[in-house]
Design a protein around this motif. Sequence first.
Motif, PDB file in Angstrom:
ATOM      1  N   ARG A   1       0.820  -1.220   0.000  1.00  0.00           N
ATOM      2  CA  ARG A   1       0.000   0.000   0.000  1.00  0.00           C
ATOM      3  C   ARG A   1       0.850   1.265   0.000  1.00  0.00           C
ATOM      4  O   ARG A   1       0.502   2.272   0.614  1.00  0.00           O
ATOM      5  N   LYS A   2       1.971   1.202  -0.729  1.00  0.00           N
ATOM      6  CA  LYS A   2       2.832   2.371  -0.887  1.00  0.00           C
ATOM      7  C   LYS A   2       2.764   2.860  -2.328  1.00  0.00           C
ATOM      8  O   LYS A   2       2.591   2.078  -3.257  1.00  0.00           O
ATOM      9  N   ASP A   3       2.907   4.166  -2.492  1.00  0.00           N
ATOM     10  CA  ASP A   3       2.906   4.714  -3.839  1.00  0.00           C
ATOM     11  C   ASP A   3       4.169   4.321  -4.589  1.00  0.00           C
ATOM     12  O   ASP A   3       5.248   4.189  -3.984  1.00  0.00           O
ATOM     13  N   SER A   4       4.043   4.170  -5.885  1.00  0.00           N
ATOM     14  CA  SER A   4       5.212   3.850  -6.719  1.00  0.00           C
ATOM     15  C   SER A   4       5.810   5.156  -7.218  1.00  0.00           C
ATOM     16  O   SER A   4       5.293   5.771  -8.148  1.00  0.00           O
ATOM     17  N   ASP A   5       6.881   5.566  -6.579  1.00  0.00           N
ATOM     18  CA  ASP A   5       7.505   6.851  -6.908  1.00  0.00           C
ATOM     19  C   ASP A   5       8.587   6.618  -7.961  1.00  0.00           C
ATOM     20  O   ASP A   5       9.760   6.409  -7.644  1.00  0.00           O
TER      21      ASP A   5
END
Length: 615
Positions: free
Chosen positions: A402-406
Amino acid sequence: MSLVWLYGSREDPSLVEEMRSSLATDFPDIKVGNITHWGGGGRNYQYFIQLTAENLPKGSHYEYTTDGWQGYLEFHLEAEPGDENFKRLKKIGIRLTHALENTPVTCEQRGRLPFGTFYFSNGGIRSMKDFVDRFKELYNIITPNLNAIDKKVVEVTLQGKPPQSEEPLKGPIENNQEVTSEIMPLKKVMGLRLWLPDYQRDYCWEERNITDLWKNLLKIQKDKPFHLGTLILHANTEKGVYDIIDGQQRLVTLSLILWGFGYDGNLPLLSAEYTLPESIRNIGNSKFIIKSLIERSENREDLLDNILKEVSFAVLVVNGSNLDLAYTFFNNQNSKGVPLSDFDLLKAHHLRFIPGKEGGQAEHMAKKWNTVSSLPPSYGEANSLARVLGTHLYRLRKWMRRKDSDENSYRYVQHEFQAAPIIPDIPPFGEQFRFYEKIQGGTHFFVYVETFIQRYEQFCKLEPVKLLRKNLSESRYETFADSIETLLFGYYLKFGNQYIAEALFCIARLMALYRYNSYAVASSGVGVREFANNSEIILMIDQATSPTFFLAEVLGKFDSYTNGDYPIRTGLDLDEARGVRWGIYTALRNIFRDPKLEITDSYILHKIFEEYGRK
């Protein structure tokens, strides 16, 4: 004696002697040949006399000939395509033509040389005085220009084996220091027993890199040291060589340049063998570019001398078995040349974890990595390695947590796929090559990558993937299609191609809600990827034990979204019939109405009919 009529034996010595005596004072270097003729005809136009000199390029001469009424004087460049001197005379002829552009000399083709005959077109020769005057005039125009051009024209072959110096190469010097550093001139660096270990990346420099280096070399001035970055070497005492950790591209290119200049000193890297097709192409391309640059250069001797004496490097040598320290320098190095990619750094990073780096597993894994690094593009300009690690797996791993793909962050691929920390006394076990598992350092990582590249290349052959790319390949849809492909790849990794067309419909339908309900989105695709993450599609895939559970949950998620923040359910609800949002709808309609797409589930087929109409 008349120069027009050549009577008698066809080898009249008195005419030749008169020419020689007439030219001897002003042109002592000119040698007058004998009278020669073509064929067995009886008229004088077949006769000619060649005039040569040691200072003329091989295959060139002045020539007197007659047509029966008057004589003519010409300068000739003569060589056939098979002649080893042909290419050189061709270049001399072209340059000489340009140099004589504003003179009364006319230039014409001779044989297969585009510019091989040079002469005055205004009148002929009827006496010895005419001959001497005309020769003096033509000689004083041709020869100075020719001598200047001849010094500039050089044939650079860069073929065959480079010369081997008799001077012995220096191997690693034993000392007690972990790291030594020294400023070394290029000639001294080339005197080391340099070696390209199998775990190094292959040669990848292209024209831009080579010409940038060349432009820097042209700036060198005598007695002014020219620093060309840092080299990192590992003193491999077992093999007695210096393994190149960083600096390979610069050193190989400089070796080719020195070879092209005719340098006969040590060039140890030119004995290296390159096996990957891309590297072989790059080496061949580099030879062609360097050949052209050297042939166009002036003052070659001075330039070679400056390169050898003034070019220097800060040479860091890591001694003994402390290879980890060498890789620490490698990871932080920012020397001139092609910047190290995330994939280069990952390769170096994970090779650190493999025991026995002098052979065996490390060399085997390095060769396999070099192979996948050189795969041709599989989508756009990216090959399968870049697509798998740099796009799909990176996103899937982030979204699983649930982390953004930076994807705009520095070294995001390198950081994601570095070895996870472990407790030293507890060995890792239980790997199943799931995309989200912790990355083990060493062999496991290389096999992990190879496994997913194989799965990805099988995935690319599926009809739903082909249709997705075909219909959403425009740049304005690219980030949208790319995120759908990532999620579909996650589904494929779990369930293979079971109901994959149905999965494409459910994923694309849910993702389209974001675009239908947004009038403006970031061109970088940040919002699309954030929506994909928040939709929890990848979590649904992981938690489903069968495709039916996943498909049903996504359909339910669609209904919940359209009852809340995303009221526009389909492109038919849009208040437009043009623009990007409508374009997305029509592209999806083309996909799901294509007869090649096989939908076997009647419930989902009904949903497709509702949204896009029948095929």
